[in-house]
Design a protein around this motif. Structure first.
Motif, PDB file in Angstrom:
ATOM      1  N   PRO A   1      30.206 -34.222 -32.556  1.00  0.00           N
ATOM      2  CA  PRO A   1      30.594 -34.289 -33.968  1.00  0.00           C
ATOM      3  C   PRO A   1      31.938 -34.994 -34.122  1.00  0.00           C
ATOM      4  O   PRO A   1      32.868 -34.725 -33.359  1.00  0.00           O
ATOM      5  N   SER A   2      32.025 -35.876 -35.097  1.00  0.00           N
ATOM      6  CA  SER A   2      33.262 -36.623 -35.318  1.00  0.00           C
ATOM      7  C   SER A   2      33.225 -37.301 -36.682  1.00  0.00           C
ATOM      8  O   SER A   2      32.168 -37.749 -37.126  1.00  0.00           O
ATOM      9  N   PRO A   3      34.417 -37.393 -37.344  1.00  0.00           N
ATOM     10  CA  PRO A   3      34.468 -38.118 -38.619  1.00  0.00           C
ATOM     11  C   PRO A   3      34.070 -39.585 -38.436  1.00  0.00           C
ATOM     12  O   PRO A   3      33.698 -40.259 -39.387  1.00  0.00           O
TER      13      PRO A   3
ATOM     14  N   TYR B   1      41.816 -31.202 -32.022  1.00  0.00           N
ATOM     15  CA  TYR B   1      42.994 -32.080 -32.115  1.00  0.00           C
ATOM     16  C   TYR B   1      42.563 -33.398 -32.766  1.00  0.00           C
ATOM     17  O   TYR B   1      41.818 -33.397 -33.748  1.00  0.00           O
ATOM     18  N   GLU B   2      42.990 -34.532 -32.159  1.00  0.00           N
ATOM     19  CA  GLU B   2      42.609 -35.839 -32.739  1.00  0.00           C
ATOM     20  C   GLU B   2      41.302 -36.346 -32.137  1.00  0.00           C
ATOM     21  O   GLU B   2      40.848 -37.428 -32.478  1.00  0.00           O
ATOM     22  N   GLY B   3      40.740 -35.588 -31.231  1.00  0.00           N
ATOM     23  CA  GLY B   3      39.483 -36.035 -30.637  1.00  0.00           C
ATOM     24  C   GLY B   3      39.544 -36.049 -29.112  1.00  0.00           C
ATOM     25  O   GLY B   3      40.523 -35.634 -28.514  1.00  0.00           O
TER      26      GLY B   3
ATOM     27  N   SER C   1      28.441 -37.617 -37.674  1.00  0.00           N
ATOM     28  CA  SER C   1      29.307 -37.149 -38.749  1.00  0.00           C
ATOM     29  C   SER C   1      28.502 -36.361 -39.775  1.00  0.00           C
ATOM     30  O   SER C   1      27.409 -36.773 -40.152  1.00  0.00           O
ATOM     31  N   LEU C   2      29.070 -35.246 -40.229  1.00  0.00           N
ATOM     32  CA  LEU C   2      28.416 -34.466 -41.290  1.00  0.00           C
ATOM     33  C   LEU C   2      28.821 -34.985 -42.658  1.00  0.00           C
ATOM     34  O   LEU C   2      28.194 -34.689 -43.661  1.00  0.00           O
ATOM     35  N   GLY C   3      29.900 -35.740 -42.702  1.00  0.00           N
ATOM     36  CA  GLY C   3      30.358 -36.219 -44.000  1.00  0.00           C
ATOM     37  C   GLY C   3      31.743 -36.810 -43.871  1.00  0.00           C
ATOM     38  O   GLY C   3      32.375 -36.690 -42.821  1.00  0.00           O
TER      39      GLY C   3
ATOM     40  N   TYR D   1      34.897 -36.314 -44.283  1.00  0.00           N
ATOM     41  CA  TYR D   1      36.034 -35.390 -44.380  1.00  0.00           C
ATOM     42  C   TYR D   1      36.390 -35.029 -42.941  1.00  0.00           C
ATOM     43  O   TYR D   1      35.636 -35.321 -42.002  1.00  0.00           O
ATOM     44  N   VAL D   2      37.526 -34.397 -42.764  1.00  0.00           N
ATOM     45  CA  VAL D   2      37.980 -34.080 -41.405  1.00  0.00           C
ATOM     46  C   VAL D   2      38.105 -32.563 -41.234  1.00  0.00           C
ATOM     47  O   VAL D   2      38.679 -31.886 -42.091  1.00  0.00           O
ATOM     48  N   LEU D   3      37.494 -32.050 -40.175  1.00  0.00           N
ATOM     49  CA  LEU D   3      37.587 -30.621 -39.853  1.00  0.00           C
ATOM     50  C   LEU D   3      38.611 -30.434 -38.740  1.00  0.00           C
ATOM     51  O   LEU D   3      39.099 -31.415 -38.167  1.00  0.00           O
TER      52      LEU D   3
ATOM     53  N   GLY E   1      37.801 -29.135 -35.953  1.00  0.00           N
ATOM     54  CA  GLY E   1      37.110 -29.371 -34.693  1.00  0.00           C
ATOM     55  C   GLY E   1      35.615 -29.435 -34.917  1.00  0.00           C
ATOM     56  O   GLY E   1      35.123 -29.205 -36.017  1.00  0.00           O
ATOM     57  N   GLY E   2      34.893 -29.707 -33.867  1.00  0.00           N
ATOM     58  CA  GLY E   2      33.449 -29.926 -33.964  1.00  0.00           C
ATOM     59  C   GLY E   2      32.611 -28.675 -34.075  1.00  0.00           C
ATOM     60  O   GLY E   2      31.420 -28.745 -34.392  1.00  0.00           O
TER      61      GLY E   2
HETATM   62  O1  LIG Z   1      35.881 -33.298 -38.306  1.00  0.00           O
HETATM   63  C1  LIG Z   1      34.775 -33.482 -37.842  1.00  0.00           C
HETATM   64  O2  LIG Z   1      34.472 -33.212 -36.501  1.00  0.00           O
HETATM   65  C2  LIG Z   1      35.461 -32.517 -35.774  1.00  0.00           C
HETATM   66  C3  LIG Z   1      36.481 -33.451 -35.194  1.00  0.00           C
HETATM   67  C4  LIG Z   1      36.162 -34.194 -34.066  1.00  0.00           C
HETATM   68  C5  LIG Z   1      37.109 -35.081 -33.550  1.00  0.00           C
HETATM   69  C6  LIG Z   1      38.354 -35.204 -34.146  1.00  0.00           C
HETATM   70  C7  LIG Z   1      38.652 -34.450 -35.282  1.00  0.00           C
HETATM   71  C8  LIG Z   1      37.707 -33.560 -35.805  1.00  0.00           C
HETATM   72  C9  LIG Z   1      33.673 -34.012 -38.657  1.00  0.00           C
HETATM   73  C10 LIG Z   1      33.785 -34.489 -39.958  1.00  0.00           C
HETATM   74  N1  LIG Z   1      32.554 -34.886 -40.351  1.00  0.00           N
HETATM   75  N2  LIG Z   1      31.701 -34.662 -39.342  1.00  0.00           N
HETATM   76  C11 LIG Z   1      32.372 -34.145 -38.280  1.00  0.00           C
END
Ligand SMILES: O=C(OCc1ccccc1)c1cn[nH]c1
Length: 247
Positions: free
Chosen positions: A91-93, A119-121, A140-142, A144-146, A148-149
């Motif tokens: 999962p990732s933005p 963190y930042e990934g 990505s789910l959308g 926006y930033v969470l 974490g995954g």
């Molecule tokens: O924030 C998300 O994943 C967590 C994540 C992963 C890597 C770095 C920061 C955050 C996410 C947003 N939309 N889909 C997933």
């Protein structure tokens, strides 16, 4: 289906013992194992992150623990059960959009491996190295930033698990639901027929199933045009006969 999840917060996945996913696990449809990434650290502080090359805020997840975790959970050699390599989902933005179509795709896999970034990934080399031997998808789910995954994995797991055979009571509800036919679902009603002065649409109580199906289709089209014009544009044009086009 076998699912492995790697996270620095394995306790995030405790809710999966409840409800339908709990049943899917109980009846063996879903074999879920959650692993603490720190298992694969060897320093006294069990360090999983470090500062980013090139500067910038925040921290990046170190490659070494991830490399060892993926080696352990996706071994190259065939294990006794002859397992195939898993599909790695991160999962990732910055990922490709998660859709119901992808949920169906994932439900057909025999082994999913989720890597929860924080963190930042995660150091990019982890994904690049994994891609040398297994299918890797940043999802990505959308927009926006969470933090974490983990939360994203809970969402993906729920969307996928409910598609597995025997998990949903009446499979019928699968093909009627939103996004199953490219449209949003029509409004739903149940008893009582009148509630706080509000009536259930008469057509739904008419028993005329042809009329009901047409009403639901019209409602679905209207709703979709109002809320998700992008989905209308994506509809296969040949599927829409003239009557259907919402004015
Ligand atoms: O924030 C998300 O994943 C967590 C994540 C992963 C890597 C770095 C920061 C955050 C996410 C947003 N939309 N889909 C997933």
């Amino acid at each position: 289906m076998r699912v492995d999840v790697v996270s620095i917060f394995p306790e995030y996945f405790a809710p999966l013992d409840l409800s339908l996913i709990g049943k899917a696990r109980a009846n063996g449809t879903l074999r879920l194992a959650v692993h603490d990434l720190r298992t694969w650290t060897h320093d006294v502080h069990r360090t999983v992150d470090d500062t980013p090359y090139g500067g910038g805020p925040g921290m990046v997840m170190r490659p070494e623990p991830w490399g060892e975790a993926l080696d352990a959970l996706a071994p190259d050699e065939l294990s006794p059960d002859g397992h195939t390599l898993p599909r790695l989902l991160v999962p990732s933005p910055a990922g490709v959009p998660f859709t119901q179509a992808m949920a169906h795709e994932l439900a057909a896999e025999s082994h999913l491996l989720f890597a929860c970034g924080r963190y930042e990934g995660i150091d990019q080399r982890v994904l690049d190295h994994a891609a040398q031997r297994m299918r890797v998808t940043e999802v990505s789910l959308g927009d926006y930033v969470l933090f974490g995954g983990e939360v994203a994995v809970l969402v993906i797991l729920e969307a996928v698990t409910r598609l597995l055979p025997g998990v949903l009571g009446n499979a019928g509800s699968l093909d009627e639901e939103s996004h199953a036919h490219g449209l949003l679902e029509a409004p739903m009603y149940t008893k009582p027929a009148t509630w706080r002065g509000l009536e259930v649409p008469e057509v739904l109580r008419s028993g005329d199933h042809g009329r009901i199906a047409r009403w639901r289709r019209d409602e679905a089209l209207t709703r979709t045009a109002d809320r998700r014009p992008d989905m209308i544009a994506a509809l296969p044009q040949e599927g829409l006969d003239k009557r259907d086009v919402a004015t």
